[in-house]
Design an enzyme around this catalytic site. Structure first.
Site, PDB file in Angstrom:
ATOM      1  N   CYS A 122      53.645  15.671 -25.148  1.00 13.71           N
ATOM      2  CA  CYS A 122      53.319  17.015 -24.651  1.00 13.71           C
ATOM      3  C   CYS A 122      54.083  17.389 -23.380  1.00 13.71           C
ATOM      4  O   CYS A 122      54.375  18.553 -23.161  1.00 13.71           O
ATOM      5  CB  CYS A 122      51.813  17.193 -24.461  1.00 13.71           C
ATOM      6  N   CYS A 130      51.384  17.680 -28.587  1.00  7.27           N
ATOM      7  CA  CYS A 130      51.610  16.239 -28.484  1.00  7.27           C
ATOM      8  C   CYS A 130      52.468  15.671 -29.609  1.00  7.27           C
ATOM      9  O   CYS A 130      52.693  14.465 -29.690  1.00  7.27           O
ATOM     10  CB  CYS A 130      50.264  15.517 -28.410  1.00  7.27           C
ATOM     11  N   LYS A 195      39.567  10.131 -26.786  1.00  9.64           N
ATOM     12  CA  LYS A 195      40.053  11.154 -25.880  1.00  9.64           C
ATOM     13  C   LYS A 195      39.471  12.486 -26.319  1.00  9.64           C
ATOM     14  O   LYS A 195      39.738  12.968 -27.417  1.00  9.64           O
ATOM     15  CB  LYS A 195      41.577  11.200 -25.933  1.00  9.64           C
ATOM     16  N   ARG A 217      44.217  21.704 -28.052  1.00 10.84           N
ATOM     17  CA  ARG A 217      44.392  20.395 -28.682  1.00 10.84           C
ATOM     18  C   ARG A 217      43.159  19.962 -29.475  1.00 10.84           C
ATOM     19  O   ARG A 217      42.980  18.796 -29.771  1.00 10.84           O
ATOM     20  CB  ARG A 217      44.670  19.339 -27.606  1.00 10.84           C
ATOM     21  N   LYS A 248      38.329   8.756 -22.193  1.00 12.95           N
ATOM     22  CA  LYS A 248      38.851   9.764 -21.288  1.00 12.95           C
ATOM     23  C   LYS A 248      38.332  11.139 -21.684  1.00 12.95           C
ATOM     24  O   LYS A 248      38.380  11.455 -22.879  1.00 12.95           O
ATOM     25  CB  LYS A 248      40.377   9.707 -21.375  1.00 12.95           C
ATOM     26  N   TYR A 313      42.944   8.967  -9.722  1.00 12.88           N
ATOM     27  CA  TYR A 313      43.794   9.531  -8.660  1.00 12.88           C
ATOM     28  C   TYR A 313      43.260   9.141  -7.293  1.00 12.88           C
ATOM     29  O   TYR A 313      43.918   9.382  -6.289  1.00 12.88           O
ATOM     30  CB  TYR A 313      43.872  11.058  -8.817  1.00 12.88           C
TER      31      TYR A 313
END
Ligand code: PBG
Length: 326
Positions: A122, A130, A195, A217, A248, A313
């Site tokens: 993607c 993707c 996901k 998606r 995720k 992160y």
């Protein structure tokens, strides 16, 4: 003779005692830091929706890798933003692209960091989907050889783990055979098996410039209403040769992490995604929550749910906070 009635009670005592009996313990070695790589040098383009994160050229990524290793973080995962995108995402398997070069540079500079390469098209396709399109739909089977070439290119650069995040059916098996044929038998596959089609990927799509140009998606990512389906996804990926599996996003799906943890033996990773990160950053910037405490609590919840490895992160911040608490 009469005995006092026993009342249920919690351990209160000292912080050393609480530390000793804590059920969940975060450790920096279980954290993986996502980074965004571009070509060029000396480049550090801040990402507006992700404070502290930037699109970086390889030399700057090496600086981040030093910081990650110094903090004791387990690994880094690379996402590439190519100079040119096309219909099939061919920059994804260019061995001179930003990701292979970053893997080589980080592998040389900090050999103890586990290097992960996200495998998806993607970021590399002009339409942001993707896989390649046929009649306006993603063509699942046409994506498999392309994803496999990308995985082989990252493995060739020295990636320890390739992590397919595209959600095409059959990609784990296709990637495993391509890796083996290319002699990369020791490269592990962490499948983003579970996901969800999530609103929490918003900031990432800014960072990676990968928002789909049309549609969404939902035809290939999972429906947030489904938990049991996760097991089916995971069993298929294990049968195809996954070494590790990922859930995720992480926070909104802690029940799914726990459900899977109780049923499968492979190591499990969970990805605290960009939106989960940015929500905490935004609230903290407004003075609405205590940033450090919220970081620790959000990661502790994911670990308590059963994740062995957490992609976040906040990895660098979390390592600092854990060190300060010691
Ligand atoms: C797909 C990919 C995405 C993320 C990781 N890999 C985005 C998507 O599916 O749209 C999102 C990670 C995040 O939000 O932090 N290549």
């Amino acid at each position: 003779m009469s005995y006092p009635t026993v009342r249920p009670r919690r351990l209160r005592r000292t912080s050393r005692l609480r530390e000793m009996v804590a059920e969940t313990r975060l450790h920096p070695s279980r954290l993986v830091l996502p980074v965004f790589v571009v070509s060029g040098s000396g480049i550090e383009r801040p990402i507006a929706s992700m404070p502290g994160h930037a699109q970086r050229s390889v030399d700057k990524i090496v600086d981040v890798a030093h910081a990650a290793a110094d903090a004791g973080i387990g690994g880094v995962i690379f996402f590439g933003i190519p100079d040119v995108k096309d219909e099939i995402g061919s920059a994804a398997w260019d061995p001179t692209g930003p990701v292979p070069r970053a893997i080589e540079a980080v592998g040389a500079a900090e050999p103890n960091l586990v290097t992960w390469a996200d495998v998806c098209l993607c970021e590399y396709t002009s339409h942001g989907h993707c896989g390649p399109l046929r009649d306006g739909e993603v063509d699942n089977d046409a994506a498999l050889p392309l994803l496999s070439m990308a995985a082989v290119s990252y493995a060739g650069a020295g990636a320890d783990i390739v992590a397919p995040s595209d959600m095409m059916d059959g990609r784990v098996g296709a990637i495993r055979s391509a890796l083996d044929d290319a002699g990369n038998t020791d490269t592990a596959i962490c499948s983003y098996a579970v996901k969800y089609a999530s609103a929490f990927y918003g900031p990432f799509r800014d960072a990676a410039e990968s928002a789909p140009a049309f549609g969404d998606r939902r035809s290939y990512q999972m429906d947030p209403r489904n938990g049991r389906e996760a097991l089916r996804e995971v069993e298929l990926d294990i049968a195809e040769g996954a070494d590790m599996i990922m859930v995720k996003p992480a926070g909104p799906y802690q029940d799914v992490i726990r459900y899977l943890r109780d049923r499968i033996d492979l190591p499990m990773a969970a990805y605290q995604v960009s939106g989960e990160f940015s929500m905490i950053e935004a609230a903290a910037a407004n003075g609405w929550i205590d940033r450090d405490k919220a970081i620790l609590e959000s990661l502790t919840g994911i670990a308590r749910a059963g994740a062995d490895v957490i992609l976040s992160y906040f990895a660098l911040d979390a390592a600092r906070i854990l060190e300060e608490l010691r």
